[in-house]
Design a protein around this motif. Structure first.
Motif, PDB file in Angstrom:
ATOM      1  N   THR A  49       0.841  -1.197   0.000  1.00  0.00           N
ATOM      2  CA  THR A  49       0.000   0.000   0.000  1.00  0.00           C
ATOM      3  C   THR A  49       0.870   1.238   0.000  1.00  0.00           C
ATOM      4  O   THR A  49       1.775   1.366   0.833  1.00  0.00           O
ATOM      5  CB  THR A  49      -0.938   0.002   1.212  1.00  0.00           C
ATOM      6  N   ILE A  50       0.580   2.135  -0.926  1.00  0.00           N
ATOM      7  CA  ILE A  50       1.325   3.383  -1.077  1.00  0.00           C
ATOM      8  C   ILE A  50       0.409   4.541  -0.717  1.00  0.00           C
ATOM      9  O   ILE A  50      -0.705   4.638  -1.237  1.00  0.00           O
ATOM     10  CB  ILE A  50       1.809   3.567  -2.540  1.00  0.00           C
ATOM     11  N   LEU A  51       0.874   5.424   0.153  1.00  0.00           N
ATOM     12  CA  LEU A  51       0.158   6.658   0.463  1.00  0.00           C
ATOM     13  C   LEU A  51       0.714   7.737  -0.455  1.00  0.00           C
ATOM     14  O   LEU A  51       1.876   8.121  -0.335  1.00  0.00           O
ATOM     15  CB  LEU A  51       0.343   7.043   1.934  1.00  0.00           C
ATOM     16  N   VAL A  52      -0.106   8.201  -1.408  1.00  0.00           N
ATOM     17  CA  VAL A  52       0.295   9.231  -2.368  1.00  0.00           C
ATOM     18  C   VAL A  52      -0.176  10.576  -1.836  1.00  0.00           C
ATOM     19  O   VAL A  52      -1.373  10.785  -1.627  1.00  0.00           O
ATOM     20  CB  VAL A  52      -0.323   8.961  -3.759  1.00  0.00           C
ATOM     21  N   VAL A  53       0.784  11.493  -1.619  1.00  0.00           N
ATOM     22  CA  VAL A  53       0.481  12.798  -1.041  1.00  0.00           C
ATOM     23  C   VAL A  53       0.920  13.882  -2.005  1.00  0.00           C
ATOM     24  O   VAL A  53       2.112  14.071  -2.242  1.00  0.00           O
ATOM     25  CB  VAL A  53       1.201  12.995   0.313  1.00  0.00           C
ATOM     26  N   ASP A  54      -0.053  14.588  -2.578  1.00  0.00           N
ATOM     27  CA  ASP A  54       0.244  15.681  -3.511  1.00  0.00           C
ATOM     28  C   ASP A  54      -0.965  16.584  -3.588  1.00  0.00           C
ATOM     29  O   ASP A  54      -2.101  16.103  -3.593  1.00  0.00           O
ATOM     30  CB  ASP A  54       0.586  15.131  -4.902  1.00  0.00           C
ATOM     31  N   VAL A  74      -3.524   1.941  -3.259  1.00  0.00           N
ATOM     32  CA  VAL A  74      -3.168   3.356  -3.111  1.00  0.00           C
ATOM     33  C   VAL A  74      -4.147   4.073  -2.188  1.00  0.00           C
ATOM     34  O   VAL A  74      -5.361   3.925  -2.328  1.00  0.00           O
ATOM     35  CB  VAL A  74      -3.129   4.063  -4.485  1.00  0.00           C
ATOM     36  N   LEU A  75      -3.598   4.837  -1.263  1.00  0.00           N
ATOM     37  CA  LEU A  75      -4.349   5.791  -0.456  1.00  0.00           C
ATOM     38  C   LEU A  75      -3.902   7.169  -0.916  1.00  0.00           C
ATOM     39  O   LEU A  75      -2.750   7.341  -1.317  1.00  0.00           O
ATOM     40  CB  LEU A  75      -4.028   5.626   1.034  1.00  0.00           C
ATOM     41  N   GLU A  76      -4.797   8.152  -0.847  1.00  0.00           N
ATOM     42  CA  GLU A  76      -4.450   9.485  -1.324  1.00  0.00           C
ATOM     43  C   GLU A  76      -4.705  10.549  -0.258  1.00  0.00           C
ATOM     44  O   GLU A  76      -5.672  10.454   0.494  1.00  0.00           O
ATOM     45  CB  GLU A  76      -5.275   9.844  -2.560  1.00  0.00           C
ATOM     46  N   ALA A  77      -3.831  11.554  -0.243  1.00  0.00           N
ATOM     47  CA  ALA A  77      -3.988  12.719   0.619  1.00  0.00           C
ATOM     48  C   ALA A  77      -3.634  13.958  -0.190  1.00  0.00           C
ATOM     49  O   ALA A  77      -2.739  13.921  -1.031  1.00  0.00           O
ATOM     50  CB  ALA A  77      -3.098  12.614   1.850  1.00  0.00           C
ATOM     51  N   ARG A  78      -4.352  15.058   0.085  1.00  0.00           N
ATOM     52  CA  ARG A  78      -4.188  16.295  -0.685  1.00  0.00           C
ATOM     53  C   ARG A  78      -3.149  17.253  -0.142  1.00  0.00           C
ATOM     54  O   ARG A  78      -2.805  18.232  -0.791  1.00  0.00           O
ATOM     55  CB  ARG A  78      -5.522  17.022  -0.782  1.00  0.00           C
ATOM     56  N   ASP A  79      -2.672  17.020   1.068  1.00  0.00           N
ATOM     57  CA  ASP A  79      -1.644  17.884   1.645  1.00  0.00           C
ATOM     58  C   ASP A  79      -1.000  17.154   2.816  1.00  0.00           C
ATOM     59  O   ASP A  79      -1.424  16.057   3.181  1.00  0.00           O
ATOM     60  CB  ASP A  79      -2.225  19.236   2.073  1.00  0.00           C
ATOM     61  N   GLY A  80      -0.007  17.777   3.404  1.00  0.00           N
ATOM     62  CA  GLY A  80       0.723  17.138   4.481  1.00  0.00           C
ATOM     63  C   GLY A  80      -0.113  16.869   5.718  1.00  0.00           C
ATOM     64  O   GLY A  80       0.017  15.818   6.351  1.00  0.00           O
ATOM     65  N   VAL A  97       5.398   5.911   1.574  1.00  0.00           N
ATOM     66  CA  VAL A  97       4.740   7.202   1.395  1.00  0.00           C
ATOM     67  C   VAL A  97       5.417   7.922   0.233  1.00  0.00           C
ATOM     68  O   VAL A  97       6.638   8.094   0.231  1.00  0.00           O
ATOM     69  CB  VAL A  97       4.824   8.070   2.672  1.00  0.00           C
ATOM     70  N   LEU A  98       4.620   8.301  -0.758  1.00  0.00           N
ATOM     71  CA  LEU A  98       5.082   9.126  -1.877  1.00  0.00           C
ATOM     72  C   LEU A  98       4.662  10.542  -1.522  1.00  0.00           C
ATOM     73  O   LEU A  98       3.476  10.842  -1.468  1.00  0.00           O
ATOM     74  CB  LEU A  98       4.427   8.671  -3.183  1.00  0.00           C
ATOM     75  N   LEU A  99       5.623  11.426  -1.267  1.00  0.00           N
ATOM     76  CA  LEU A  99       5.340  12.706  -0.632  1.00  0.00           C
ATOM     77  C   LEU A  99       5.900  13.879  -1.412  1.00  0.00           C
ATOM     78  O   LEU A  99       7.117  13.983  -1.596  1.00  0.00           O
ATOM     79  CB  LEU A  99       5.948  12.684   0.788  1.00  0.00           C
ATOM     80  N   ASP A 100       4.997  14.768  -1.842  1.00  0.00           N
ATOM     81  CA  ASP A 100       5.404  16.015  -2.499  1.00  0.00           C
ATOM     82  C   ASP A 100       5.966  16.963  -1.442  1.00  0.00           C
ATOM     83  O   ASP A 100       5.517  16.967  -0.295  1.00  0.00           O
ATOM     84  CB  ASP A 100       4.192  16.643  -3.195  1.00  0.00           C
ATOM     85  N   MET A 101       6.926  17.776  -1.810  1.00  0.00           N
ATOM     86  CA  MET A 101       7.557  18.673  -0.852  1.00  0.00           C
ATOM     87  C   MET A 101       6.832  19.998  -0.675  1.00  0.00           C
ATOM     88  O   MET A 101       6.888  20.597   0.391  1.00  0.00           O
ATOM     89  CB  MET A 101       9.009  18.939  -1.265  1.00  0.00           C
ATOM     90  N   THR A 102       6.158  20.493  -1.719  1.00  0.00           N
ATOM     91  CA  THR A 102       5.544  21.813  -1.647  1.00  0.00           C
ATOM     92  C   THR A 102       4.035  21.673  -1.719  1.00  0.00           C
ATOM     93  O   THR A 102       3.487  21.328  -2.771  1.00  0.00           O
ATOM     94  CB  THR A 102       6.051  22.706  -2.797  1.00  0.00           C
ATOM     95  N   MET A 103       3.373  21.926  -0.573  1.00  0.00           N
ATOM     96  CA  MET A 103       1.919  21.788  -0.483  1.00  0.00           C
ATOM     97  C   MET A 103       1.369  22.820   0.496  1.00  0.00           C
ATOM     98  O   MET A 103       2.098  23.302   1.358  1.00  0.00           O
ATOM     99  CB  MET A 103       1.550  20.384   0.015  1.00  0.00           C
ATOM    100  N   PRO A 104       0.069  23.120   0.384  1.00  0.00           N
ATOM    101  CA  PRO A 104      -0.556  24.038   1.339  1.00  0.00           C
ATOM    102  C   PRO A 104      -0.798  23.344   2.684  1.00  0.00           C
ATOM    103  O   PRO A 104      -0.670  22.127   2.787  1.00  0.00           O
ATOM    104  CB  PRO A 104      -1.879  24.398   0.663  1.00  0.00           C
ATOM    105  N   ARG A 105      -1.151  24.101   3.675  1.00  0.00           N
ATOM    106  CA  ARG A 105      -1.484  23.678   5.034  1.00  0.00           C
ATOM    107  C   ARG A 105      -0.304  23.073   5.774  1.00  0.00           C
ATOM    108  O   ARG A 105       0.028  23.520   6.845  1.00  0.00           O
ATOM    109  CB  ARG A 105      -2.690  22.742   5.084  1.00  0.00           C
TER     110      ARG A 105
END
Length: 175
Positions: A49-54, A74-80, A97-105
């Motif tokens: 299971t991959i948590l995709v955060v972007d 896949v699980l998804e999240a819209r921000d950190g 966890v696949l994690l974008d570095m630049t996100m709101p909140r």
């Protein structure tokens, strides 16, 4: 049937994102099969299971499609902030966890630190439109397991996730 619950944070659609997503879906449907088999030296995906955060819906969607075709859940999240909360409740089932570095909140660096506090051994693959050096400035003391610079190809993503979860180094170069 009840309507789906309202999102906790409003989606910010990108200009033309719906057309781009439709085009991406059309391309995937024409391909008509799973992501190409991994190169020699890579272990075939055993799932996970991959948590995709972007914060970009199109990036989450394309990552989800590619990873699911590669055999992952896949699980998804819209921000950190959403990622940390989701990880807190589902950490036993998350393998990476696949994690974008630049996100709101809550940005990626803070989310990364909080997720690693909850589970020090969790594998984290960072993504960013910035270079690796720029992205790692705030994380010199806590390096991630991998990094992909945006824009990346879905095949690159799937291969990198397979490498990280399979524990093998790849001798394959993406063309």
């Amino acid at each position: 049937m009840l309507p789906p619950p309202a999102p906790t944070a409003p989606e910010r659609p990108l200009p033309g994102a719906s057309r781009l997503l439709a085009l991406a879906r059309a391309v995937w449907s024409r391909l008509g099969g799973p992501v190409p088999a991994p190169a020699a030296g890579l272990t075939p995906s055993a799932g996970g299971t991959i948590l995709v955060v972007d914060d970009e819906p199109i990036v989450r969607e394309l990552s989800r499609i590619g990873l699911e075709r590669g055999g992952f859940r896949v699980l998804e999240a819209r921000d950190g902030l959403e990622a940390v909360e989701l990880f807190r409740t589902r950490r036993e089932s998350v393998d990476l966890v696949l994690l974008d570095m630049t996100m709101p909140r809550m940005g990626g660096a803070e989310a990364f630190r909080r997720i690693r506090e909850l589970a020090p051994g969790i594998r984290v693959l960072l993504t960013s439109g910035y270079t690796r050096a720029e992205s790692m400035e705030d994380l010199a003391d806590l390096p991630p397991d991998g990094f992909l610079q945006k824009p990346f190809r879905v095949r690159q993503l799937v291969i990198k996730v397979q490498e990280l979860l399979g524990g093998q180094e790849s001798n394959f170069t993406i063309k």
